[in-house]
Each structure stands twice: as structure tokens, then as C-alpha cells.
Design an enzyme around this catalytic site. Structure first.
Site, PDB file in Angstrom:
ATOM      1  N   PHE A 181      -9.582   6.771  14.876  1.00 24.43           N
ATOM      2  CA  PHE A 181      -8.653   7.245  13.845  1.00 24.43           C
ATOM      3  C   PHE A 181      -9.345   7.674  12.557  1.00 24.43           C
ATOM      4  O   PHE A 181      -8.667   8.047  11.593  1.00 24.43           O
ATOM      5  CB  PHE A 181      -7.590   6.173  13.552  1.00 24.43           C
ATOM      6  CG  PHE A 181      -8.141   4.840  13.092  1.00 24.43           C
ATOM      7  CD1 PHE A 181      -8.534   4.635  11.776  1.00 24.43           C
ATOM      8  CD2 PHE A 181      -8.254   3.775  13.984  1.00 24.43           C
ATOM      9  CE1 PHE A 181      -9.031   3.416  11.356  1.00 24.43           C
ATOM     10  CE2 PHE A 181      -8.755   2.541  13.570  1.00 24.43           C
ATOM     11  CZ  PHE A 181      -9.138   2.366  12.249  1.00 24.43           C
ATOM     12  N   HIS A 231      -3.882  -0.436   0.433  1.00 24.65           N
ATOM     13  CA  HIS A 231      -5.179  -0.972   0.873  1.00 24.65           C
ATOM     14  C   HIS A 231      -5.476  -2.223   0.066  1.00 24.65           C
ATOM     15  O   HIS A 231      -5.179  -2.267  -1.131  1.00 24.65           O
ATOM     16  CB  HIS A 231      -6.311   0.036   0.626  1.00 24.65           C
ATOM     17  CG  HIS A 231      -7.680  -0.599   0.707  1.00 24.65           C
ATOM     18  ND1 HIS A 231      -8.344  -0.739   1.894  1.00 24.65           N
ATOM     19  CD2 HIS A 231      -8.478  -1.179  -0.248  1.00 24.65           C
ATOM     20  CE1 HIS A 231      -9.502  -1.369   1.675  1.00 24.65           C
ATOM     21  NE2 HIS A 231      -9.602  -1.629   0.384  1.00 24.65           N
ATOM     22  N   ARG A 240       3.888  -3.580   3.240  1.00 22.21           N
ATOM     23  CA  ARG A 240       3.856  -2.716   4.432  1.00 22.21           C
ATOM     24  C   ARG A 240       5.150  -2.801   5.223  1.00 22.21           C
ATOM     25  O   ARG A 240       5.631  -1.780   5.738  1.00 22.21           O
ATOM     26  CB  ARG A 240       2.622  -3.057   5.260  1.00 22.21           C
ATOM     27  CG  ARG A 240       1.342  -2.491   4.601  1.00 22.21           C
ATOM     28  CD  ARG A 240       0.095  -3.107   5.137  1.00 22.21           C
ATOM     29  NE  ARG A 240      -1.106  -2.330   4.799  1.00 22.21           N
ATOM     30  CZ  ARG A 240      -2.337  -2.734   5.082  1.00 22.21           C
ATOM     31  NH1 ARG A 240      -2.545  -3.889   5.692  1.00 22.21           N
ATOM     32  NH2 ARG A 240      -3.367  -1.976   4.767  1.00 22.21           N
ATOM     33  N   ARG A 294      -3.817  -9.613   0.426  1.00 18.38           N
ATOM     34  CA  ARG A 294      -3.612  -9.337   1.853  1.00 18.38           C
ATOM     35  C   ARG A 294      -2.250  -9.893   2.303  1.00 18.38           C
ATOM     36  O   ARG A 294      -1.580  -9.281   3.141  1.00 18.38           O
ATOM     37  CB  ARG A 294      -4.730  -9.969   2.694  1.00 18.38           C
ATOM     38  CG  ARG A 294      -6.144  -9.482   2.385  1.00 18.38           C
ATOM     39  CD  ARG A 294      -6.522  -8.152   2.932  1.00 18.38           C
ATOM     40  NE  ARG A 294      -6.296  -7.987   4.344  1.00 18.38           N
ATOM     41  CZ  ARG A 294      -6.666  -6.884   5.017  1.00 18.38           C
ATOM     42  NH1 ARG A 294      -7.292  -5.883   4.381  1.00 18.38           N
ATOM     43  NH2 ARG A 294      -6.422  -6.747   6.284  1.00 18.38           N
ATOM     44  N   THR A 300      -1.684  -4.818   8.988  1.00 19.27           N
ATOM     45  CA  THR A 300      -2.033  -3.390   9.014  1.00 19.27           C
ATOM     46  C   THR A 300      -0.913  -2.557   9.643  1.00 19.27           C
ATOM     47  O   THR A 300      -0.532  -1.508   9.102  1.00 19.27           O
ATOM     48  CB  THR A 300      -3.328  -3.185   9.832  1.00 19.27           C
ATOM     49  OG1 THR A 300      -4.338  -4.056   9.322  1.00 19.27           O
ATOM     50  CG2 THR A 300      -3.799  -1.737   9.755  1.00 19.27           C
ATOM     51  N   TYR A 311     -14.377   4.570   3.521  1.00 22.09           N
ATOM     52  CA  TYR A 311     -14.017   4.039   4.841  1.00 22.09           C
ATOM     53  C   TYR A 311     -15.179   4.126   5.830  1.00 22.09           C
ATOM     54  O   TYR A 311     -14.957   4.089   7.040  1.00 22.09           O
ATOM     55  CB  TYR A 311     -12.792   4.768   5.389  1.00 22.09           C
ATOM     56  CG  TYR A 311     -11.474   4.263   4.843  1.00 22.09           C
ATOM     57  CD1 TYR A 311     -11.066   2.942   5.048  1.00 22.09           C
ATOM     58  CD2 TYR A 311     -10.614   5.103   4.145  1.00 22.09           C
ATOM     59  CE1 TYR A 311      -9.851   2.478   4.555  1.00 22.09           C
ATOM     60  CE2 TYR A 311      -9.388   4.643   3.656  1.00 22.09           C
ATOM     61  CZ  TYR A 311      -9.016   3.327   3.864  1.00 22.09           C
ATOM     62  OH  TYR A 311      -7.819   2.859   3.392  1.00 22.09           O
ATOM     63  N   GLU A 367     -16.114  -2.406  -3.560  1.00 22.57           N
ATOM     64  CA  GLU A 367     -15.054  -1.400  -3.702  1.00 22.57           C
ATOM     65  C   GLU A 367     -14.676  -1.202  -5.170  1.00 22.57           C
ATOM     66  O   GLU A 367     -14.433  -0.066  -5.609  1.00 22.57           O
ATOM     67  CB  GLU A 367     -13.842  -1.816  -2.864  1.00 22.57           C
ATOM     68  CG  GLU A 367     -14.139  -1.757  -1.362  1.00 22.57           C
ATOM     69  CD  GLU A 367     -13.032  -2.315  -0.479  1.00 22.57           C
ATOM     70  OE1 GLU A 367     -13.228  -2.322   0.750  1.00 22.57           O
ATOM     71  OE2 GLU A 367     -11.977  -2.736  -0.998  1.00 22.57           O
ATOM     72  N   LYS A 372      -1.451   4.064  -1.459  1.00 22.87           N
ATOM     73  CA  LYS A 372      -1.875   5.207  -0.647  1.00 22.87           C
ATOM     74  C   LYS A 372      -0.958   6.428  -0.825  1.00 22.87           C
ATOM     75  O   LYS A 372       0.146   6.310  -1.368  1.00 22.87           O
ATOM     76  CB  LYS A 372      -1.937   4.768   0.817  1.00 22.87           C
ATOM     77  CG  LYS A 372      -3.040   3.739   1.093  1.00 22.87           C
ATOM     78  CD  LYS A 372      -3.152   3.410   2.586  1.00 22.87           C
ATOM     79  CE  LYS A 372      -4.268   2.413   2.850  1.00 22.87           C
ATOM     80  NZ  LYS A 372      -4.441   2.128   4.308  1.00 22.87           N
ATOM     81  N   ASN A 406       0.278   3.358   5.709  1.00 24.85           N
ATOM     82  CA  ASN A 406       0.815   2.011   5.511  1.00 24.85           C
ATOM     83  C   ASN A 406       0.789   1.569   4.043  1.00 24.85           C
ATOM     84  O   ASN A 406       0.735   0.378   3.744  1.00 24.85           O
ATOM     85  CB  ASN A 406       0.102   1.020   6.433  1.00 24.85           C
ATOM     86  CG  ASN A 406      -1.396   0.949   6.181  1.00 24.85           C
ATOM     87  OD1 ASN A 406      -1.906   1.615   5.286  1.00 24.85           O
ATOM     88  ND2 ASN A 406      -2.097   0.137   6.956  1.00 24.85           N
TER      89      ASN A 406
HETATM   90  P1  ADP Z   1      -6.474  -2.935   6.721  1.00 23.39           P
HETATM   91  O1  ADP Z   1      -6.136  -1.774   5.811  1.00 23.39           O
HETATM   92  O2  ADP Z   1      -5.263  -3.772   7.013  1.00 23.39           O
HETATM   93  O3  ADP Z   1      -7.653  -3.744   6.235  1.00 23.39           O
HETATM   94  P2  ADP Z   1      -8.295  -1.723   8.667  1.00 23.39           P
HETATM   95  O4  ADP Z   1      -9.380  -2.010   7.689  1.00 23.39           O
HETATM   96  O5  ADP Z   1      -8.472  -2.174  10.070  1.00 23.39           O
HETATM   97  O6  ADP Z   1      -6.887  -2.311   8.151  1.00 23.39           O
HETATM   98  O7  ADP Z   1      -8.022  -0.154   8.720  1.00 23.39           O
HETATM   99  C1  ADP Z   1      -8.114   0.636   7.562  1.00 23.39           C
HETATM  100  C2  ADP Z   1      -6.949   1.609   7.555  1.00 23.39           C
HETATM  101  O8  ADP Z   1      -7.088   2.500   8.665  1.00 23.39           O
HETATM  102  C3  ADP Z   1      -5.563   0.992   7.761  1.00 23.39           C
HETATM  103  O9  ADP Z   1      -5.015   0.444   6.577  1.00 23.39           O
HETATM  104  C4  ADP Z   1      -4.772   2.169   8.250  1.00 23.39           C
HETATM  105  O10 ADP Z   1      -4.435   3.069   7.187  1.00 23.39           O
HETATM  106  C5  ADP Z   1      -5.793   2.855   9.157  1.00 23.39           C
HETATM  107  N1  ADP Z   1      -5.694   2.391  10.551  1.00 23.39           N
HETATM  108  C6  ADP Z   1      -6.078   1.184  11.039  1.00 23.39           C
HETATM  109  N2  ADP Z   1      -5.859   1.097  12.360  1.00 23.39           N
HETATM  110  C7  ADP Z   1      -5.322   2.302  12.731  1.00 23.39           C
HETATM  111  C8  ADP Z   1      -4.871   2.850  13.957  1.00 23.39           C
HETATM  112  N3  ADP Z   1      -4.930   2.149  15.098  1.00 23.39           N
HETATM  113  N4  ADP Z   1      -4.385   4.110  13.949  1.00 23.39           N
HETATM  114  C9  ADP Z   1      -4.335   4.843  12.809  1.00 23.39           C
HETATM  115  N5  ADP Z   1      -4.741   4.390  11.607  1.00 23.39           N
HETATM  116  C10 ADP Z   1      -5.227   3.127  11.557  1.00 23.39           C
HETATM  117 MG    MG Z   2      -9.622  -3.135   5.968  1.00 27.65          MG
END
Ligand code: ADP
Ligand code: MG
Length: 140
Positions: A59, A117, A104, A87, A93, A51, A128, A11, A114
Site C-alpha cells: 500500500f 497518525h 478512527r 494511540r 488502524t 513513511y 517524527e 490526515k 483513517n
Molecule cells: P498506524 O497508522 O495505525 O500506526 P501503520 O503504521 O501500520 O498504522 O500504517 C501506516 C498507515 O498506512 C495507516 O495509518 C494507514 O493510513 C495506511 N495503511 C496501513 N495498512 C494499510 C492497508 N492494509 N491498506 C491501505 N493502507 C494501509
Molecule cells: Mg504506524
């Protein structure tokens, strides 16, 4: 467990701090092979579509702004149980909850910024990968 492919993004918070090589080293040390990789700068439309599953989340707007704030490195990773393995290498996350040694925990700036992805299922990995790569760009 079978050999799988998964989709990964380094990212903008990580490319900005020149961490591509360090993150790739963790992916490779974890047993994943980078079978495709390119550096791109996502448009707003590309990030919104990527997304799309999160579009109702509070968010979403901030996430799209972050993901288009600089270049990213999109990747296809291959290996045994690659979806779950990636993962595991990435960690939770929220970096505050991520295990020691994960991408992370080691590099993330916040729950949003973070650093990485990773696809959450084999089905989403295929979607994807196809969104960012043609078959000719993936060399296993
Ligand atoms: P992951 O990337 O671990 O699969 P998610 O799919 O739930 O997590 O979320 C996608 C991305 O959105 C996260 O990697 C992070 O960059 C962002 N994100 C997730 N939850 C939050 C939050 N509560 N506040 C801000 N950004 C968030
Ligand atoms: Mg995700």
C-alpha cells in the site's frame, strides 16, 4: 508514567471534511495538550521519507498519494504517557476494528484514509517531531 511528547497528523481525509476542530477536541478531552501545530501540504518526497519504514508494503504508493492529496495538520501532543494515550484516542488502524468513541471509529473513511497518525514509540515520536518542527515552534 512520565510526561511525554508524541507526534500526530490530522490526515487529508479529515482536513477535507473540516474535522480539525472535532479531532482536536477528542485529543484535548483525552488529556493531551497541543503544544505545536501547523497546516502543511506534504510533498511526495516528504511523505515517502516520513513513511519510509513502509516502503516495501503493497500500500506504500497509494498511502503516499493519499497523504499528498491535500493539506494535513501536523502536531506535537504532550501529556502523561502521551504516545500510548494518543494511540488509544486514535483507535486501531482499521476503523472497522477501532473502539467506539475513537477518532478512527468516529471519522475514518477506510483503513488508508483513517483521519489520524500517531507515533508508535517514544523513539519514533522524537524522530517524527524533529522531522516537522524546530524546538522554537514547540511551546509546552
Ligand atoms: P498506524 O497508522 O495505525 O500506526 P501503520 O503504521 O501500520 O498504522 O500504517 C501506516 C498507515 O498506512 C495507516 O495509518 C494507514 O493510513 C495506511 N495503511 C496501513 N495498512 C494499510 C492497508 N492494509 N491498506 C491501505 N493502507 C494501509
Ligand atoms: Mg504506524
Amino acid at each position: 508514567m512520565a510526561v511525554q511528547r508524541t507526534f500526530s497528523i490530522i490526515k487529508p481525509d479529515a482536513t477535507r471534511r473540516n474535522l480539525t476542530g472535532k479531532i482536536n477536541a477528542l485529543l484535548e478531552a483525552g488529556g493531551l495538550r497541543i503544544v505545536a501545530q501547523k497546516r502543511i501540504w506534504m510533498t511526495k518526497g516528504q511523505a515517502e521519507a516520513f513513511y519510509g519504514v513502509h516502503k516495501e508494503r503493497p500500500f506504500f504508493g497509494s498511502l503516499v498519494a493519499f497523504m499528498t492529496s491535500g493539506p494535513v495538520v501536523v502536531q506535537v501532543l504532550e501529556g502523561e504517557d502521551a504516545v500510548a494515550k494518543n494511540r488509544e484516542i486514535m483507535g486501531a488502524t482499521n476503523p472497522a476494528n477501532a473502539a467506539e468513541g475513537t477518532i478512527r471509529k468516529t471519522f475514518a473513511e477506510s483503513i488508508e484514509a483513517n483521519s489520524a497518525h500517531g507515533s508508535d514509540s517514544i523513539e519514533n515520536a522524537a524522530i517524527e517531531i524533529a522531522y516537522f518542527f524546530s524546538g522554537l515552534e514547540i511551546v509546552g
